[in-house]
Design an enzyme around this catalytic site. Structure first.
Site, PDB file in Angstrom:
ATOM      1  CB  ALA A  35      -0.897  -0.007   1.223  1.00  0.00           C
ATOM      2  CG  ASP A 119      13.015 -25.406 -17.784  1.00  0.00           C
ATOM      3  OD1 ASP A 119      13.625 -25.029 -18.807  1.00  0.00           O
ATOM      4  OD2 ASP A 119      12.219 -26.357 -17.772  1.00  0.00           O
ATOM      5  CE1 TYR A 229      23.217 -17.163 -17.908  1.00  0.00           C
ATOM      6  CE2 TYR A 229      21.060 -17.583 -16.948  1.00  0.00           C
ATOM      7  CZ  TYR A 229      21.883 -17.462 -18.063  1.00  0.00           C
ATOM      8  OH  TYR A 229      21.362 -17.639 -19.321  1.00  0.00           O
ATOM      9  CE  LYS A 293      27.249 -20.442 -14.871  1.00  0.00           C
ATOM     10  NZ  LYS A 293      26.428 -19.247 -14.696  1.00  0.00           N
ATOM     11  CB  CYS A 414     -25.515 -34.829  -6.617  1.00  0.00           C
ATOM     12  SG  CYS A 414     -25.464 -33.537  -7.859  1.00  0.00           S
ATOM     13  CB  CYS A 429     -22.404 -30.190 -10.565  1.00  0.00           C
ATOM     14  SG  CYS A 429     -23.754 -30.672  -9.482  1.00  0.00           S
ATOM     15  CB  CYS A 434     -23.492 -31.116  -5.613  1.00  0.00           C
ATOM     16  SG  CYS A 434     -22.348 -32.428  -6.040  1.00  0.00           S
TER      17      CYS A 434
HETATM   18  S1  IVH Z   1      25.384 -20.083 -17.871  1.00  0.00           S
HETATM   19  C1  IVH Z   1      28.181 -20.175 -21.216  1.00  0.00           C
HETATM   20  N1  IVH Z   1      23.909 -20.352 -15.732  1.00  0.00           N
HETATM   21  O1  IVH Z   1      20.814 -22.803 -19.634  1.00  0.00           O
HETATM   22  C2  IVH Z   1      27.286 -20.308 -20.072  1.00  0.00           C
HETATM   23  N2  IVH Z   1      22.923 -20.793 -17.843  1.00  0.00           N
HETATM   24  O2  IVH Z   1      21.785 -24.775 -21.630  1.00  0.00           O
HETATM   25  C3  IVH Z   1      25.880 -20.457 -20.481  1.00  0.00           C
HETATM   26  N3  IVH Z   1      20.573 -21.418 -17.742  1.00  0.00           N
HETATM   27  O3  IVH Z   1      21.036 -20.697 -22.425  1.00  0.00           O
HETATM   28  C4  IVH Z   1      24.910 -19.975 -19.557  1.00  0.00           C
HETATM   29  N4  IVH Z   1      20.362 -21.276 -15.557  1.00  0.00           N
HETATM   30  O4  IVH Z   1      19.354 -20.131 -20.627  1.00  0.00           O
HETATM   31  C5  IVH Z   1      23.950 -20.441 -17.065  1.00  0.00           C
HETATM   32  N5  IVH Z   1      22.699 -20.534 -13.758  1.00  0.00           N
HETATM   33  C6  IVH Z   1      22.760 -20.605 -15.085  1.00  0.00           C
HETATM   34  C7  IVH Z   1      21.638 -20.967 -15.864  1.00  0.00           C
HETATM   35  C8  IVH Z   1      21.769 -21.056 -17.250  1.00  0.00           C
HETATM   36  C9  IVH Z   1      19.751 -21.534 -16.711  1.00  0.00           C
HETATM   37  C10 IVH Z   1      20.203 -21.666 -19.140  1.00  0.00           C
HETATM   38  C11 IVH Z   1      20.564 -20.556 -20.083  1.00  0.00           C
HETATM   39  C12 IVH Z   1      21.362 -21.180 -21.172  1.00  0.00           C
HETATM   40  C13 IVH Z   1      21.019 -22.614 -21.020  1.00  0.00           C
HETATM   41  C14 IVH Z   1      22.165 -23.452 -21.508  1.00  0.00           C
END
Ligand code: IVH
Length: 675
Positions: A35, A119, A229, A293, A414, A429, A434
């Site tokens: 709010a 995803d 990311y 990574k 019912c 229904c 019911c």
């Molecule tokens: S890093 C070179 N980090 O996964 C590094 N990708 O299969 C590439 N994705 O196109 C991306 N979560 O859409 C990275 N924590 C994450 C991610 C991530 C989802 C997706 C992203 C990428 C796809 C690759």
């Protein structure tokens, strides 16, 4: 107001709103109530309307506004957006570690940054001198689509960067995943269903469909989120390792995952992989794996990339959430509003570790679209805690004798007539009495976000209706210990407990009660919005469609549904009886006051009637401030059950304590705490 003052105020309001966004989306520690945010936002809108020359493109008011476009332009990425190689199990993650060490000719342990693999859809955001200038989809990795105006509507994307200990880079390309939370996905599909529009198969498709709208207003209406990311091209952005990059991004105002982990070596990363697979269903969004990574950026440089994926990163994929199985039969469930939902009864199958026996088929249109029949072999999918659903039919395996399925013309519970109203996707229904509808309405009435009646479980509700001890929701409050004790497997003690839960539930809030009534299309949030808007029950009961529709957040469908609900004789009877049986509201709905003005509160522990967020809301709407830690400046500690270190500290500092009930009373009766 003169221009100079207006400029100053616009600047201050913008800062406060941006600050709130940062705390809300990045730190997950909101400091303003919805709010309050709305009030400041409107103030800014008004000032800007009076002084249009002072509107900057980065203003929080400028997220939507662009006209629909005919098509998206294309954008060439400065540095290609690569894909990721996959590891299908733990051993393939170990293989990855071995190959990393081999290429690097490194004998020690390699450090990995581990993150959830979201995803959704990969996007790139470009900032020049701290300002958001363009955004694009991944496309084929080299060229993407220009979706700048749509991305501007995503509230968690900063339109300008935060000045802090990280210097604002002159160029910063940020990469991240745009997605819809599972909750938003469900709500979106509910809306789609109400409007008779196509349902989205999963959050990913819904996010993709929402981002690629030519009209940014549609994108703006979909609550998309982003988690960042990584970075692409940068100038003036220094970082030695990936973990540091994530922290810098966070400092600059980007949401980054809170579920990441810096792992010292591969086995620790594998432990993370296991953990995340276990908790994946509990997250607010869908993930299909993890990403590892190599943390050190100089190592990343040396490892380089293959044609489509870097050698320094890998995706660890979880077990699939889709499986094939057989539909033994199709049954129909009757919901609290009488809506019939067709359900596929399946040959039990293990999907990603959970045995699935039933899957929803949504409605007749969805059945027709996918052409689902009894006896079909189908692909089913489970995601998060979403009800499993049938994705598609394997037509090549179909029995020739099979026939298209139609929802029955009579209610399976019912026997009353079933109708599909014009413009609606659902069959309902027509019998208001019911037993299935009654059972479901009571379950809803008793549920946590509604009247929160502890101990009144689904089985007991069903038995009470079957025994005809309850014929109307309000009969709950006339139940006696004798009646409860007569139920199977009911000890005297539990009967007593249920009676006291029922008694406790009488004291509720206006918003919860509106939600509990089970008005079609009125969820918890809408219940609260309506309660905030109407002073008392009488006014909402008599409200016309027009006045309901004029409330922000209430559309024509909800407005009509509310009106119809209160016009209905049976509902009128139920409500009257509920009030006669002692339902009362502990906060007066027009609770915005300033009784707590100038006072600072800290909230700790768990409470009976509200969660902490709600508690914060009521304090703020009564003018009080809520802080997260106890100090000498704290006026009151609102202490619930299991209060821990904060209570201890408050005692040490001699801070006053106040209970949930006392606080409710103070606010209700507008008495200052010390009066
Ligand atoms: S890093 C070179 N980090 O996964 C590094 N990708 O299969 C590439 N994705 O196109 C991306 N979560 O859409 C990275 N924590 C994450 C991610 C991530 C989802 C997706 C992203 C990428 C796809 C690759």
């Amino acid at each position: 107001m003169d221009k100079k003052r207006a400029k100053k105020e616009i600047g201050e309001l913008t800062k406060v709103l941006e600050g709130h966004n940062y705390k809300y989306y990045v730190l997950d520690e909101p400091t303003l109530s919805d709010a309050e945010y709305d009030r400041l936002f409107r103030q800014l809108e008004e000032l800007e309307a009076d002084h249009p020359e002072l509107v900057i493109p980065e203003s929080p008011t400028q997220r939507v506004g662009a006209e629909p476009s005919k098509e998206f332009g294309s954008v060439k990425h400065t540095i290609p957006l690569l894909s990721l190689a996959n590891a299908m199990d733990e051993n393939e993650l170990r293989d990855f570690d071995v190959s990393v060490k081999k290429i690097l000719e490194f004998e020690g342990e390699v450090e990995y940054a581990a993150e959830p693999k979201l995803d959704g859809l990969a996007v790139e955001l470009v900032y020049e001198n701290g300002k958001f200038v363009s955004g694009s989809t991944r496309g084929d990795g080299v060229t993407g689509e220009d979706i700048t105006t749509n991305l501007r509507t995503v509230k968690s994307i900063p339109l300008r960067l935060r000045a802090g200990s990280t210097k604002i880079p002159s160029l910063l390309e940020v990469r991240g995943e745009v997605f819809l939370s599972i909750k938003s996905f469900r709500e979106l599909n509910e809306h789609q269903e109400v409007k008779g529009d196509k349902l989205f198969a999963n959050p990913r498709n819904a996010a993709a469909g929402s981002l690629r709208q030519l009209d940014p207003k549609i994108t703006a209406s979909r609550p998309l989120s982003i988690l960042c990311y990584g970075v692409g091209a940068t100038e003036g952005f220094n970082s030695g390792n990936h973990w540091e990059t994530l922290n810098r991004l966070k400092e600059l105002g980007f949401p980054v995952t809170v579920h990441g982990k810096l792992c010292n070596e591969i086995e620790e990363a594998i432990e993370y992989f296991r953990e995340m697979e276990k908790v994946r269903d509990k997250l607010e969004f869908e993930i299909d794996g993890i990403v590892l990574k190599v943390n050190d950026l100089s190592f990343q440089d040396r490892l380089g990339a293959r044609a489509r994926s870097p050698r320094w990163a890998i995706a660890g994929k979880f077990k699939p959430q889709q499986e094939t199985t057989l539909i033994i039969s199709i049954s129909v469930q009757v919901g609290r509003t009488g809506a019939l939902t067709p359900v596929a009864e399946l040959e039990p199958v293990n999907v990603g570790g959970v045995i699935v026996k039933r899957a929803t088929l949504h409605n007749q249109d969805e059945i027709d679209r996918k052409d689902v029949r009894e006896g079909d072999r189908v692909i089913i999918q489970r995601a998060g805690d979403v009800i499993p659903e049938v994705v598609s039919v394997i037509k090549s395996k179909r029995n020739r004798a099979s026939k298209p399925y139609h929802i029955p013309a009579e209610c399976p519970v019912c026997g009353a007539t079933v109708k599909r109203l014009p413009g609606e996707a659902v069959h309902t229904c027509q019998n208001r009495s019911c037993p299935a509808q009654l059972k479901e309405s009571i379950k809803h009435f008793a549920s946590k976000g509604a009247m929160d009646i502890d101990g009144l479980g689904d089985k007991l509700i069903e038995a009470l209706v079957d025994k005809e001890l309850i014929r109307n929701v309000s009969d709950l409050y006339t139940l006696t210990l004798e009646q409860l004790s007569s139920m199977e497997r009911m000890a005297d003690k539990s009967g007593q407990n249920i009676l006291s839960s029922l008694d406790k539930s009488r004291d509720t809030t206006f918003g919860r009660f509106l939600y509990a009534l089970g008005i079609r299309h009125v969820g918890e949030q809408t219940g609260r919005v309506l309660a905030d808007e109407f002073k008392d029950f009488e006014s909402i009961r008599n409200a016309e469609v027009d006045s309901l529709e004029s409330i922000e957040g209430v559309g024509p469908i909800v407005a009509r549904s509310v009106r119809n609900f209160f016009c209905d004789g049976k509902n009128k009877y139920t409500i009257k009886r509920l009030f006669q049986l002692g339902i009362k509201f502990s906060e007066i709905p027009e609770k915005r006051s300033d009784v707590l003005k100038g006072l600072t509160f800290v909230i700790t522990g768990t409470f009976e009637k509200r969660n902490r967020q709600e508690m914060k809301g009521i304090i703020q709407s009564a003018g009080g401030k809520v802080s997260s830690s106890v100090s000498k400046k704290t006026d009151y500690l609102v202490a619930g059950e299991n209060a821990g270190s904060k209570l201890k500290k408050a005692n040490e500092l001699g801070v006053n304590l106040i209970s949930e009930n006392k606080l409710s009373l103070l606010i209700r009766d507008s008495i200052k705490p010390d009066e």
